[in-house]
Design a protein around this motif. Structure first.
Motif, short mmCIF file in Angstrom:
data_model
loop_
_atom_site.label_atom_id
_atom_site.label_comp_id
_atom_site.label_asym_id
_atom_site.label_seq_id
_atom_site.Cartn_x
_atom_site.Cartn_y
_atom_site.Cartn_z
N SER A 32 44.55 52.72 -21.51
CA SER A 32 45.72 53.56 -21.34
C SER A 32 46.79 52.96 -22.23
CB SER A 32 46.19 53.58 -19.88
OG SER A 32 45.26 54.24 -19.08
N PHE A 34 50.89 53.19 -23.76
CA PHE A 34 52.24 53.62 -23.44
C PHE A 34 53.19 53.20 -24.57
CE2 PHE A 34 51.28 54.05 -18.85
CZ PHE A 34 50.18 53.22 -18.74
N TYR A 36 57.29 52.23 -24.43
CA TYR A 36 58.50 52.05 -23.65
C TYR A 36 59.64 51.77 -24.62
CZ TYR A 36 56.18 51.55 -19.05
OH TYR A 36 55.49 51.77 -17.87
N GLN A 38 63.68 50.07 -24.85
CA GLN A 38 64.64 49.20 -24.17
C GLN A 38 65.94 49.21 -24.96
OE1 GLN A 38 63.63 44.96 -23.95
NE2 GLN A 38 64.43 44.91 -21.86
N LYS A 42 69.49 46.64 -21.11
CA LYS A 42 68.95 47.61 -20.15
C LYS A 42 67.50 47.27 -19.85
CE LYS A 42 72.46 50.61 -20.24
NZ LYS A 42 73.24 51.04 -19.06
N GLY A 43 66.96 47.88 -18.80
CA GLY A 43 65.53 47.73 -18.49
C GLY A 43 64.70 48.62 -19.40
N LEU A 44 63.44 48.73 -19.09
CA LEU A 44 62.50 49.48 -19.90
C LEU A 44 62.34 50.91 -19.38
CD1 LEU A 44 59.97 46.59 -20.05
CD2 LEU A 44 60.92 47.67 -22.08
N LEU A 46 60.10 54.49 -19.80
CA LEU A 46 58.86 55.05 -20.32
C LEU A 46 59.17 56.24 -21.23
CD1 LEU A 46 55.71 55.11 -20.20
CD2 LEU A 46 55.97 56.79 -18.35
N LYS A 49 52.91 58.44 -22.44
CA LYS A 49 51.73 57.77 -21.88
C LYS A 49 50.48 58.51 -22.34
CE LYS A 49 49.78 57.35 -17.19
NZ LYS A 49 50.13 57.54 -15.75
N PHE A 90 58.53 49.23 -27.45
CA PHE A 90 57.35 48.43 -27.15
C PHE A 90 56.13 49.32 -26.98
CE2 PHE A 90 59.20 44.30 -26.64
CZ PHE A 90 60.49 44.52 -26.21
N ALA A 101 47.69 44.96 -15.07
CA ALA A 101 48.82 44.39 -15.80
C ALA A 101 48.99 45.08 -17.14
CB ALA A 101 48.59 42.91 -16.02
N LEU A 102 50.24 45.28 -17.53
CA LEU A 102 50.55 45.83 -18.83
C LEU A 102 50.61 44.70 -19.85
CD1 LEU A 102 53.45 48.27 -17.86
CD2 LEU A 102 51.01 48.78 -18.08
N PHE A 104 52.11 43.92 -23.49
CA PHE A 104 53.13 44.44 -24.39
C PHE A 104 52.93 43.90 -25.81
CE2 PHE A 104 56.52 46.46 -21.84
CZ PHE A 104 56.03 46.20 -20.57
N GLY A 105 53.28 44.74 -26.78
CA GLY A 105 53.42 44.26 -28.14
C GLY A 105 54.72 43.47 -28.26
N SER A 106 54.96 42.95 -29.45
CA SER A 106 56.14 42.10 -29.66
C SER A 106 57.41 42.90 -29.90
CB SER A 106 55.89 41.17 -30.85
OG SER A 106 55.54 41.93 -31.98
N TYR B 35 57.47 40.71 -14.46
CA TYR B 35 57.28 40.35 -15.87
C TYR B 35 58.42 39.44 -16.30
CZ TYR B 35 53.93 44.20 -16.13
OH TYR B 35 52.84 45.02 -15.94
N GLY B 42 58.18 40.49 -26.27
CA GLY B 42 57.83 41.51 -25.28
C GLY B 42 57.62 40.88 -23.91
N PHE B 45 53.25 39.51 -18.27
CA PHE B 45 52.89 39.75 -16.88
C PHE B 45 52.86 38.45 -16.09
CE2 PHE B 45 50.94 41.62 -13.28
CZ PHE B 45 49.84 40.86 -12.92
N PHE B 108 60.29 50.49 -14.45
CA PHE B 108 60.97 49.20 -14.48
C PHE B 108 62.39 49.27 -13.97
CE2 PHE B 108 58.17 46.26 -16.71
CZ PHE B 108 57.19 47.13 -17.17
N GLY B 109 62.81 48.16 -13.35
CA GLY B 109 64.19 47.98 -12.99
C GLY B 109 64.98 47.41 -14.16
N PRO B 110 66.30 47.21 -13.96
CA PRO B 110 67.16 46.72 -15.05
C PRO B 110 66.97 45.23 -15.35
CG PRO B 110 68.42 47.00 -13.05
CD PRO B 110 67.06 47.53 -12.76
#
Lengths: 114, 117
Positions: A32, A34, A36, A38, A42-44, A46, A49, A90, A101-102, A104-106, B35, B42, B45, B108-110
């Motif tokens: 899967s 995705f 995202y 940011q 701020k948070g992430l 979506l 997907k 990301f 678990a996700l 993430f790329g850099s 995370y 990035g 986890f 996700f949260g902040p």
């Protein structure tokens, strides 16, 4: 093992021009994928997907991505950049089995010039 | 509906101290993941919990621990803080509805920004 590689750490475009953010993935199983976003401090959020239903995935704010299994790619595009698109993006992968678990790329920092 | 909430938003600690970070998932979500995002990288986890049980653990030392409560909220604890623990700690929740991860989306949260001096 699964991993993602974002091919550009920084991308700069002019407002109104197309956006292309590149992502290659590696996964032993059906992934899967995705994207995202940011925004600063701020948070992430979506964007979109992919879960094997359709190879072209449409997301929010005019973004879309195409899953190409033969190229193991999942590039993010937008026809016309807006100033508000400036953020960190990301590419993320998770496997279709086992731990959820996700990975993430850099990240790719998108700058939009006026 | 409220999204994922985290507290505190910012925290400053010194080396060797202990810290507890808190997360409340979206209503109806039963799974919480943590995370760590170091500046310029990035997120990585740390843990996933579902129905109060640990369902996954990332490559973090035993100084990191977590738990989930009956109301599905969660705490992340870090003992003996190191300078390298300075990061943005993100909590994500998901429904964990099916047997396939493809059926889930993590929201996700902040985040909580932790600075260790």
């Amino acid at each position: 093992a699964q991993s993602v590689t974002q091919l550009d750490s920084h991308v700069s475009v002019s407002e109104g021009t197309p956006v292309l953010l590149r992502c290659n993935y590696s996964s032993s199983y059906s992934p899967s994928l995705f994207w995202y976003v940011q925004h600063p401090n701020k948070g992430l959020q979506l964007l979109l997907k992919y879960t094997s239903a359709a190879t072209l995935v449409k997301g929010i704010n005019g973004f879309e991505a195409e899953f190409k299994k033969s190229e193991t790619s999942f590039h993010l595009t937008k026809p016309s950049a807006h100033m508000s698109d400036a953020a960190e993006y990301f590419c993320v992968v998770t496997m279709d089995t086992g731990r959820r678990a996700l990975t993430f790329g850099s990240g790719t920092r998108l700058q939009v010039q006026p | 509906d409220a999204g994922v909430t985290q507290s505190p938003t910012h925290l400053i600690k010194t080396r060797g101290q202990h810290v507890t970070l808190r997360c409340s998932p979206i209503s109806g979500h039963k799974s919480v993941s943590w995370y760590q995002q170091v500046l310029g990288q990035g997120p990585q986890f740390i843990f996933q919990y579902y129905e109060k049980e640990e369902r996954g653990r990332g490559n973090f030392p035993d100084r990191f621990s977590a738990r989930q409560f009956p109301n599905y909220s969660s705490e992340l604890n870090v003992n003996a803080l190191l300078l390298g623990d300075s990061a943005l700690y993100l909590c994500a929740s998901s429904i964990y509805a099916g047997t396939l991860p493809t059926q889930e989306t993590q929201y996700f949260g902040p985040g909580t920004r932790l600075l260790v001096l």
